[in-house]
Design a protein around this motif. Structure first.
Motif, PDB file in Angstrom:
ATOM      1  N   ARG A   1      78.901  24.073  74.334  1.00 35.73           N
ATOM      2  CA  ARG A   1      77.834  23.271  74.929  1.00 35.73           C
ATOM      3  C   ARG A   1      76.639  24.109  75.376  1.00 35.73           C
ATOM      4  NH1 ARG A   1      78.671  18.534  72.809  1.00 35.73           N
ATOM      5  NH2 ARG A   1      80.744  17.676  73.254  1.00 35.73           N
ATOM      6  N   ARG A   2      76.780  25.429  75.311  1.00 35.24           N
ATOM      7  CA  ARG A   2      75.680  26.303  75.708  1.00 35.24           C
ATOM      8  C   ARG A   2      75.563  27.423  74.659  1.00 35.24           C
ATOM      9  NH1 ARG A   2      73.428  25.521  80.381  1.00 35.24           N
ATOM     10  NH2 ARG A   2      72.613  27.653  80.449  1.00 35.24           N
ATOM     11  N   ILE A   3      74.749  27.166  73.664  1.00 37.51           N
ATOM     12  CA  ILE A   3      74.654  28.058  72.507  1.00 37.51           C
ATOM     13  C   ILE A   3      73.384  28.908  72.598  1.00 37.51           C
ATOM     14  CG2 ILE A   3      74.513  28.179  69.984  1.00 37.51           C
ATOM     15  CD1 ILE A   3      75.854  25.391  69.942  1.00 37.51           C
ATOM     16  N   VAL A   4      73.534  30.191  72.320  1.00 35.72           N
ATOM     17  CA  VAL A   4      72.391  31.083  72.143  1.00 35.72           C
ATOM     18  C   VAL A   4      72.342  31.477  70.674  1.00 35.72           C
ATOM     19  CG1 VAL A   4      71.428  33.360  72.648  1.00 35.72           C
ATOM     20  CG2 VAL A   4      72.333  31.959  74.504  1.00 35.72           C
ATOM     21  N   SER A   5      71.213  31.252  70.040  1.00 33.79           N
ATOM     22  CA  SER A   5      71.035  31.623  68.634  1.00 33.79           C
ATOM     23  C   SER A   5      70.110  32.825  68.528  1.00 33.79           C
ATOM     24  CB  SER A   5      70.456  30.465  67.823  1.00 33.79           C
ATOM     25  OG  SER A   5      70.174  30.873  66.495  1.00 33.79           O
ATOM     26  N   VAL A   6      70.565  33.859  67.832  1.00 29.85           N
ATOM     27  CA  VAL A   6      69.739  35.065  67.673  1.00 29.85           C
ATOM     28  C   VAL A   6      69.346  35.264  66.213  1.00 29.85           C
ATOM     29  CG1 VAL A   6      70.594  36.174  69.754  1.00 29.85           C
ATOM     30  CG2 VAL A   6      71.826  36.522  67.614  1.00 29.85           C
ATOM     31  N   VAL A   7      69.309  34.155  65.463  1.00 25.77           N
ATOM     32  CA  VAL A   7      68.928  34.179  64.051  1.00 25.77           C
ATOM     33  C   VAL A   7      67.956  33.027  63.797  1.00 25.77           C
ATOM     34  CG1 VAL A   7      69.739  34.207  61.668  1.00 25.77           C
ATOM     35  CG2 VAL A   7      71.239  35.018  63.500  1.00 25.77           C
TER      36      VAL A   7
ATOM     37  N   ILE B   1      70.596  36.959  78.202  1.00 25.99           N
ATOM     38  CA  ILE B   1      71.694  36.198  77.595  1.00 25.99           C
ATOM     39  C   ILE B   1      72.731  35.856  78.649  1.00 25.99           C
ATOM     40  CG2 ILE B   1      73.606  36.335  75.954  1.00 25.99           C
ATOM     41  CD1 ILE B   1      71.785  37.998  74.137  1.00 25.99           C
ATOM     42  N   ALA B   2      73.081  36.823  79.500  1.00 29.62           N
ATOM     43  CA  ALA B   2      74.075  36.581  80.543  1.00 29.62           C
ATOM     44  C   ALA B   2      73.637  35.474  81.484  1.00 29.62           C
ATOM     45  CB  ALA B   2      74.334  37.871  81.313  1.00 29.62           C
ATOM     46  N   ALA B   3      72.345  35.441  81.799  1.00 29.48           N
ATOM     47  CA  ALA B   3      71.831  34.422  82.722  1.00 29.48           C
ATOM     48  C   ALA B   3      71.982  33.014  82.165  1.00 29.48           C
ATOM     49  CB  ALA B   3      70.368  34.714  83.043  1.00 29.48           C
ATOM     50  N   LEU B   4      72.054  32.901  80.847  1.00 33.63           N
ATOM     51  CA  LEU B   4      72.185  31.588  80.215  1.00 33.63           C
ATOM     52  C   LEU B   4      73.632  31.104  80.135  1.00 33.63           C
ATOM     53  CD1 LEU B   4      69.598  32.075  77.317  1.00 33.63           C
ATOM     54  CD2 LEU B   4      69.304  30.716  79.406  1.00 33.63           C
ATOM     55  N   GLU B   5      74.576  31.991  80.451  1.00 34.55           N
ATOM     56  CA  GLU B   5      76.002  31.651  80.458  1.00 34.55           C
ATOM     57  C   GLU B   5      76.435  30.955  79.163  1.00 34.55           C
ATOM     58  OE1 GLU B   5      76.553  29.352  84.004  1.00 34.55           O
ATOM     59  OE2 GLU B   5      76.576  31.141  85.291  1.00 34.55           O
ATOM     60  N   PRO B   6      76.218  31.599  78.019  1.00 36.24           N
ATOM     61  CA  PRO B   6      76.558  30.938  76.748  1.00 36.24           C
ATOM     62  C   PRO B   6      78.061  30.829  76.528  1.00 36.24           C
ATOM     63  CG  PRO B   6      75.943  33.214  76.353  1.00 36.24           C
ATOM     64  CD  PRO B   6      75.684  32.959  77.814  1.00 36.24           C
ATOM     65  N   ASP B   7      78.458  29.764  75.866  1.00 40.54           N
ATOM     66  CA  ASP B   7      79.848  29.664  75.424  1.00 40.54           C
ATOM     67  C   ASP B   7      79.954  29.882  73.916  1.00 40.54           C
ATOM     68  OD1 ASP B   7      78.753  27.274  74.580  1.00 40.54           O
ATOM     69  OD2 ASP B   7      80.001  26.004  75.855  1.00 40.54           O
ATOM     70  N   LEU B   8      78.826  30.205  73.275  1.00 37.41           N
ATOM     71  CA  LEU B   8      78.799  30.565  71.854  1.00 37.41           C
ATOM     72  C   LEU B   8      77.479  31.249  71.539  1.00 37.41           C
ATOM     73  CD1 LEU B   8      79.893  30.443  68.922  1.00 37.41           C
ATOM     74  CD2 LEU B   8      78.817  28.194  68.717  1.00 37.41           C
ATOM     75  N   ILE B   9      77.550  32.332  70.776  1.00 34.37           N
ATOM     76  CA  ILE B   9      76.354  33.012  70.266  1.00 34.37           C
ATOM     77  C   ILE B   9      76.428  32.983  68.739  1.00 34.37           C
ATOM     78  CG2 ILE B   9      75.098  35.202  70.104  1.00 34.37           C
ATOM     79  CD1 ILE B   9      76.136  35.845  72.923  1.00 34.37           C
ATOM     80  N   ILE B  10      75.339  32.571  68.117  1.00 36.20           N
ATOM     81  CA  ILE B  10      75.253  32.532  66.658  1.00 36.20           C
ATOM     82  C   ILE B  10      74.445  33.742  66.196  1.00 36.20           C
ATOM     83  CG2 ILE B  10      74.476  31.227  64.647  1.00 36.20           C
ATOM     84  CD1 ILE B  10      76.693  29.838  66.120  1.00 36.20           C
ATOM     85  N   ALA B  11      75.060  34.605  65.378  1.00 36.43           N
ATOM     86  CA  ALA B  11      74.435  35.850  64.946  1.00 36.43           C
ATOM     87  C   ALA B  11      74.565  35.993  63.436  1.00 36.43           C
ATOM     88  CB  ALA B  11      75.073  37.041  65.660  1.00 36.43           C
ATOM     89  N   ASN B  12      73.998  37.078  62.906  1.00 39.95           N
ATOM     90  CA  ASN B  12      74.052  37.351  61.469  1.00 39.95           C
ATOM     91  C   ASN B  12      74.269  38.842  61.230  1.00 39.95           C
ATOM     92  OD1 ASN B  12      72.122  38.228  58.917  1.00 39.95           O
ATOM     93  ND2 ASN B  12      73.368  36.428  58.493  1.00 39.95           N
TER      94      ASN B  12
END
Length: 257
Positions: free
Chosen positions: A18-24, A69-80
């Motif tokens: 529910r809290r995704i960070v995308s780095v792509v 990134i830590a401040a956003l408390e992600p439960d998933l990071i999308i990377a490449n």
């Protein structure tokens, strides 16, 4: 729920992220089209504009800010695998679930889209996008016979797309034969080598280096008879839902006159 990313790494989730960070960037656009709950992006994630203007940015694709990134408390990071720095992703993977894509071909892109759709429980949207992309490329009529071409991504030093790249697969589907397909990744060349390659078409990408008309004149001194043109780099290198637009763009591009 257990799923594997395109590196073969197994990830386990107790619930849908529910809290995704995308780095792509290209996958950020895909996540938007899937209706995914993204809370952070990079400064290069320019599509969609609404997210680019409103969501927190966590740095560049190769210069991520771990504190943001830590401040956003992600439960998933999308990377490449290619677009992000390995050491940074390994650091993040010790702290968060990180789903890593590894894209070399259109088929890899389709697999990525459907896999993320399954992970995020957006199966219907993902299947719809994947099918439309596949149908678009099925209708694309490539040049025949294949035409020798080079695809430039950088200047000072001059760099081209080699064979082990997603760009190379896009060139192939357009009916271009990459004259540097025997070289891996993004090798450095000089214009004398470009002239000796036998290429009849030179494609100058809009990214990551912003090629312009003045660079056409510079290259034409070495290849006076070649077809040299500026092209939209997103169409050749963005492997998310931007591929919905790529076949139409390529069809226009291939009207070489």
């Amino acid at each position: 729920m257990i799923c594997k990313d395109q590196m073969g790494r197994a990830l386990e989730f107790g619930s849908v992220p529910r809290r995704i960070v995308s780095v792509v960037p290209s996958q950020t656009e895909l996540l938007y089209d899937l209706g995914a709950p993204v809370v952070g992006i990079t400064k290069f994630c320019v599509h969609p504009e609404a997210w680019f203007r409103s969501l927190p940015r966590v740095g560049g694709t190769k210069q991520l800010h771990f504190d943001r990134i830590a401040a956003l408390e992600p439960d998933l990071i999308i990377a490449n695998k290619e677009e992000n720095e390995r050491s940074q992703i390994e650091y993040l993977a010790e702290r968060y679930p990180v789903w890593i894509s590894d894209i070399h071909t259109l088929d890899d892109s389709i697999d990525m889209i459907t896999a993320l759709g399954h992970l995020l429980q957006r199966n219907h949207s993902a299947t719809f996008i994947a099918q439309r992309i596949s149908e678009g490329f099925d209708l694309l009529e490539p040049l025949s016979p294949p035409q020798p071409a080079a695809y430039l991504i950088w200047r000072e030093p001059w760099m081209v797309a080699g064979g082990d790249t997603f760009i190379n697969d896009m060139l192939r589907r357009c009916g271009f034969r990459n004259v540097f397909e025997d070289l891996p990744r993004y090798p450095e060349i000089n214009l004398a080598r470009l002239a000796a390659s036998g290429c009849r078409h030179v494609l100058l990408s809009s990214e990551p280096f912003p090629f312009a008309e003045k660079h056409i004149a510079e290259i034409r001194e070495f290849l006076p008879d070649a077809d040299i043109r500026l092209v939209d780099g997103e169409m050749f290198s963005w492997y998310g839902s931007r591929l919905l637009e790529a076949p139409g763009y390529f069809s226009q591009l291939l009207q070489l006159g």
